[in-house]
Design an enzyme around this catalytic site. Structure first.
Site, PDB file in Angstrom:
ATOM      1  N   SER A 146      75.021  89.445  20.431  1.00  0.00           N
ATOM      2  CA  SER A 146      73.742  89.910  19.900  1.00  0.00           C
ATOM      3  C   SER A 146      72.908  88.688  19.556  1.00  0.00           C
ATOM      4  O   SER A 146      73.317  87.869  18.728  1.00  0.00           O
ATOM      5  CB  SER A 146      73.999  90.770  18.658  1.00  0.00           C
ATOM      6  OG  SER A 146      72.785  91.052  17.991  1.00  0.00           O
TER       7      SER A 146
ATOM      8  N   LYS B 167      72.693  91.588  24.121  1.00  0.00           N
ATOM      9  CA  LYS B 167      71.815  92.424  23.294  1.00  0.00           C
ATOM     10  C   LYS B 167      70.758  91.514  22.695  1.00  0.00           C
ATOM     11  O   LYS B 167      71.074  90.451  22.177  1.00  0.00           O
ATOM     12  CB  LYS B 167      72.653  93.094  22.202  1.00  0.00           C
ATOM     13  CG  LYS B 167      71.868  93.639  21.009  1.00  0.00           C
ATOM     14  CD  LYS B 167      72.761  94.512  20.134  1.00  0.00           C
ATOM     15  CE  LYS B 167      72.426  94.392  18.659  1.00  0.00           C
ATOM     16  NZ  LYS B 167      73.325  95.222  17.813  1.00  0.00           N
TER      17      LYS B 167
ATOM     18  N   LYS C 101      67.183  91.398  20.171  1.00  0.00           N
ATOM     19  CA  LYS C 101      66.440  92.107  19.131  1.00  0.00           C
ATOM     20  C   LYS C 101      65.003  92.251  19.591  1.00  0.00           C
ATOM     21  O   LYS C 101      64.428  91.324  20.184  1.00  0.00           O
ATOM     22  CB  LYS C 101      66.498  91.317  17.824  1.00  0.00           C
ATOM     23  CG  LYS C 101      67.907  91.168  17.253  1.00  0.00           C
ATOM     24  CD  LYS C 101      68.449  92.493  16.733  1.00  0.00           C
ATOM     25  CE  LYS C 101      69.780  92.292  16.027  1.00  0.00           C
ATOM     26  NZ  LYS C 101      70.287  93.537  15.428  1.00  0.00           N
TER      27      LYS C 101
ATOM     28  N   ASP D 253      67.882  96.041  20.520  1.00  0.00           N
ATOM     29  CA  ASP D 253      68.081  96.615  19.183  1.00  0.00           C
ATOM     30  C   ASP D 253      66.828  96.375  18.344  1.00  0.00           C
ATOM     31  O   ASP D 253      66.417  95.227  18.145  1.00  0.00           O
ATOM     32  CB  ASP D 253      69.298  95.944  18.518  1.00  0.00           C
ATOM     33  CG  ASP D 253      69.663  96.555  17.173  1.00  0.00           C
ATOM     34  OD1 ASP D 253      68.999  97.526  16.742  1.00  0.00           O
ATOM     35  OD2 ASP D 253      70.622  96.062  16.550  1.00  0.00           O
TER      36      ASP D 253
ATOM     37  N   GLU E  81      68.760 100.524  20.832  1.00  0.00           N
ATOM     38  CA  GLU E  81      69.454 100.785  19.572  1.00  0.00           C
ATOM     39  C   GLU E  81      68.457 100.947  18.438  1.00  0.00           C
ATOM     40  O   GLU E  81      67.569 100.116  18.254  1.00  0.00           O
ATOM     41  CB  GLU E  81      70.412  99.611  19.297  1.00  0.00           C
ATOM     42  CG  GLU E  81      71.304  99.781  18.087  1.00  0.00           C
ATOM     43  CD  GLU E  81      72.264  98.582  17.917  1.00  0.00           C
ATOM     44  OE1 GLU E  81      72.465  97.817  18.875  1.00  0.00           O
ATOM     45  OE2 GLU E  81      72.789  98.420  16.802  1.00  0.00           O
TER      46      GLU E  81
ATOM     47  N   ASP F  86      72.523 103.213  15.089  1.00  0.00           N
ATOM     48  CA  ASP F  86      73.281 102.305  14.230  1.00  0.00           C
ATOM     49  C   ASP F  86      73.013 102.747  12.788  1.00  0.00           C
ATOM     50  O   ASP F  86      73.734 103.605  12.244  1.00  0.00           O
ATOM     51  CB  ASP F  86      72.815 100.861  14.523  1.00  0.00           C
ATOM     52  CG  ASP F  86      73.409  99.809  13.592  1.00  0.00           C
ATOM     53  OD1 ASP F  86      74.149 100.165  12.672  1.00  0.00           O
ATOM     54  OD2 ASP F  86      73.133  98.603  13.779  1.00  0.00           O
TER      55      ASP F  86
ATOM     56  N   LYS G  60      80.126 100.894  12.883  1.00  0.00           N
ATOM     57  CA  LYS G  60      80.418  99.759  11.993  1.00  0.00           C
ATOM     58  C   LYS G  60      81.150 100.320  10.782  1.00  0.00           C
ATOM     59  O   LYS G  60      80.581 101.151  10.055  1.00  0.00           O
ATOM     60  CB  LYS G  60      79.130  99.106  11.503  1.00  0.00           C
ATOM     61  CG  LYS G  60      78.306  98.412  12.558  1.00  0.00           C
ATOM     62  CD  LYS G  60      77.038  97.826  11.954  1.00  0.00           C
ATOM     63  CE  LYS G  60      76.193  97.153  13.028  1.00  0.00           C
ATOM     64  NZ  LYS G  60      74.881  96.697  12.497  1.00  0.00           N
TER      65      LYS G  60
ATOM     66  N   GLY H 239      78.555  94.817  14.749  1.00  0.00           N
ATOM     67  CA  GLY H 239      78.954  93.685  13.915  1.00  0.00           C
ATOM     68  C   GLY H 239      77.926  93.425  12.837  1.00  0.00           C
ATOM     69  O   GLY H 239      76.787  93.897  12.911  1.00  0.00           O
TER      70      GLY H 239
HETATM   71  O1  OSB Z   1      71.713  95.759  13.792  1.00  0.00           O
HETATM   72  O2  OSB Z   1      73.505  95.365  14.791  1.00  0.00           O
HETATM   73  C1  OSB Z   1      72.696  95.049  13.936  1.00  0.00           C
HETATM   74  C2  OSB Z   1      73.674  91.717  12.361  1.00  0.00           C
HETATM   75  C3  OSB Z   1      73.395  91.950  11.026  1.00  0.00           C
HETATM   76  C4  OSB Z   1      72.859  93.170  10.675  1.00  0.00           C
HETATM   77  C5  OSB Z   1      72.616  94.152  11.654  1.00  0.00           C
HETATM   78  C6  OSB Z   1      72.909  93.917  12.981  1.00  0.00           C
HETATM   79  C7  OSB Z   1      73.408  92.654  13.347  1.00  0.00           C
HETATM   80  C8  OSB Z   1      73.674  92.261  14.716  1.00  0.00           C
HETATM   81  C9  OSB Z   1      74.682  91.167  14.951  1.00  0.00           C
HETATM   82  O3  OSB Z   1      73.078  92.709  15.661  1.00  0.00           O
HETATM   83  C10 OSB Z   1      76.001  91.673  15.362  1.00  0.00           C
HETATM   84  C11 OSB Z   1      77.074  90.610  15.290  1.00  0.00           C
HETATM   85  O4  OSB Z   1      77.172  89.824  16.237  1.00  0.00           O
HETATM   86  O5  OSB Z   1      77.805  90.555  14.288  1.00  0.00           O
HETATM   87 MG    MG Z   2      71.926  97.373  15.164  1.00  0.00          MG
END
Ligand code: OSB
Ligand code: MG
Length: 379
Positions: free
Chosen positions: A145, A171, A173, A198, A223, A248, A272, A300
């Site tokens: 991500s 992924k 953002k 995301d 997402e 999520d 999660k 994550g």
């Molecule tokens: O939205 O998935 C998310 C990290 C912190 C808070 C929310 C998110 C994320 C990530 C990183 O997208 C996921 C990772 O590599 O731990």
């Molecule tokens: Mg997310």
């Protein structure tokens, strides 16, 4: 007198420790709700039956992803959750989960404590947590991500680097103003890669046309585009998109998951443990989705190796068919808290630890170095 053996896993909690840790991130992680330079988290250590179990609370210093913060989780743990288990005989993880459910909220605090008990009970059974949970995989396909970058050039460079390392899906953002053109640029450079976006709730239904414009890029999923606790509007949006939506933030329990699937709010779920109150509820969501043929993947929260090990164990369940946000330790930190760290295998997977419990050794000296607050609780 014969020795009395506590069978079936029952154990008496002798001591609990809480630590706030601050881990500098290799590079800042930016999403539509903010930017993190260091990962603050709480580590929970539970001592029982001559064993110790570790859990990680994934709340951050600031709210943004959810209302929970380090401070709220610390308060809830020391005021309600720890007193409810300290000195008590705990027969199973379900008991810990039930204590937590009485709070009607604070899932991250609950999940961190529950994780320490999962580690303990699996250790006591002499089994890796993955197998104790019912996992079937010994390697987990993983993605990465990538946070918002200053510009497309930097983003393309990052993507190239991670693909070369072997990550299996990318992924990125997105947020208003950093979406259609940015995804188009990625697709021009990498026409074929498994790609997803995301939004962390950065959009409203009024942006539906803009989000529908993403349909032409063949994303695996979008997402959490809309409000963090909404199911209804996501259903309206999904009806207007070809791209599957993945939820999520909006999925807090197996009941939410069922509602989302019945309403058509999404076609994929990001699981999660911290967001849903623990591994037990996470597994329930997995079971529901698996029975209905709905793909899930493990999300994550920039975990240290301790939280990551629990996520890897969860992702070994059969329904986790999509690569997770479970990257190697060195994607986040110069030095992880566990030895050995999680390493990306040449086939783009993480190996599921085979030792008992989490199956990773916590490096106490490193934990001490990043601890900024500590409290021990005894009966
Ligand atoms: O939205 O998935 C998310 C990290 C912190 C808070 C929310 C998110 C994320 C990530 C990183 O997208 C996921 C990772 O590599 O731990
Ligand atoms: Mg997310």
């Amino acid at each position: 007198m014969p020795e009395i053996l506590l069978e079936g896993g029952s154990m008496i909690v002798e001591r609990v420790e809480l630590r706030v840790i601050q881990m500098p991130l290799k590079e800042p992680f930016e999403t539509s709700f903010g930017r993190e330079h260091q990962r603050e988290a709480i580590l929970v250590t539970v001592y029982a039956d001559g064993l110790e179990g570790w859990g990680e609370v994934v709340a951050s210093r600031d709210f943004g992803y959810s209302y929970e913060t380090t401070e709220t989780a610390w308060y809830v743990l020391r005021t309600f959750l720890i007193p409810a288990v300290l000195g008590r005989e705990i027969p199973d993880v379900e008991t810990v989960a039930r204590i937590g459910e009485r709070l009607r909220g604070h899932p991250m605090a609950r999940a961190g404590l529950e994780a320490a008990f999962w580690d303990l009970f699996a250790r006591q059974a002499g089994m890796p947590l993955a197998r104790y949970l019912g996992g079937v995989r010994d390697r987990i396909p993983v993605g990465v991500s990538i946070g918002l970058q200053p510009g497309d050039a930097e983003l393309l460079e990052k993507i190239r680097g991670y693909l070369e390392e072997g990550y299996r899906r990318i992924k990125v953002k997105i947020k208003p103003g950093r979406d259609v053109e940015m995804i188009a640029a990625i697709r021009r450079a990498f026409p074929e890669i498994p790609l997803m976006a995301d939004a962390n709730s950065a959009y409203t239904l009024e942006d539906a046309d803009r989000l529908a414009a993403l349909d032409e890029f063949g994303l695996m999923m979008i997402e959490q585009p809309l409000h963090w606790d909404d199911l209804y509007e996501h259903a309206l949006l999904q009806a207007r998109l070809r791209t599957p939506l993945c939820l999520d933030e909006s999925i807090h329990s197996v009941r939410h998951a069922r509602a989302a699937l019945e309403l058509g709010s999404c076609r994929i779920i990001n699981i999660k443990p911290g967001r849903v109150g623990g591994l037990l509820e996470a597994r329930r969501i997995h079971d529901l989705c698996h029975a209905r043929g709905v793909p899930v993947w493990c999300g994550g929260m920039l975990e240290t190796g301790i939280g990551r090990a629990a996520n890897v164990a969860l992702a070994s369940l059969p329904g986790f068919t999509l690569p997770g946000d479970l990257s190697a330790s060195d994607r986040y930190y110069h030095e992880d808290l566990i030895d050995p760290p999680f390493v990306l295998q040449p086939d783009g997977t993480l190996a599921v630890p085979t030792g008992p419990g989490l199956g990773v050794a916590v490096d106490r000296r490193r934990v001490d170095r990043v601890t900024v607050r500590m409290e021990a609780f005894r009966p």
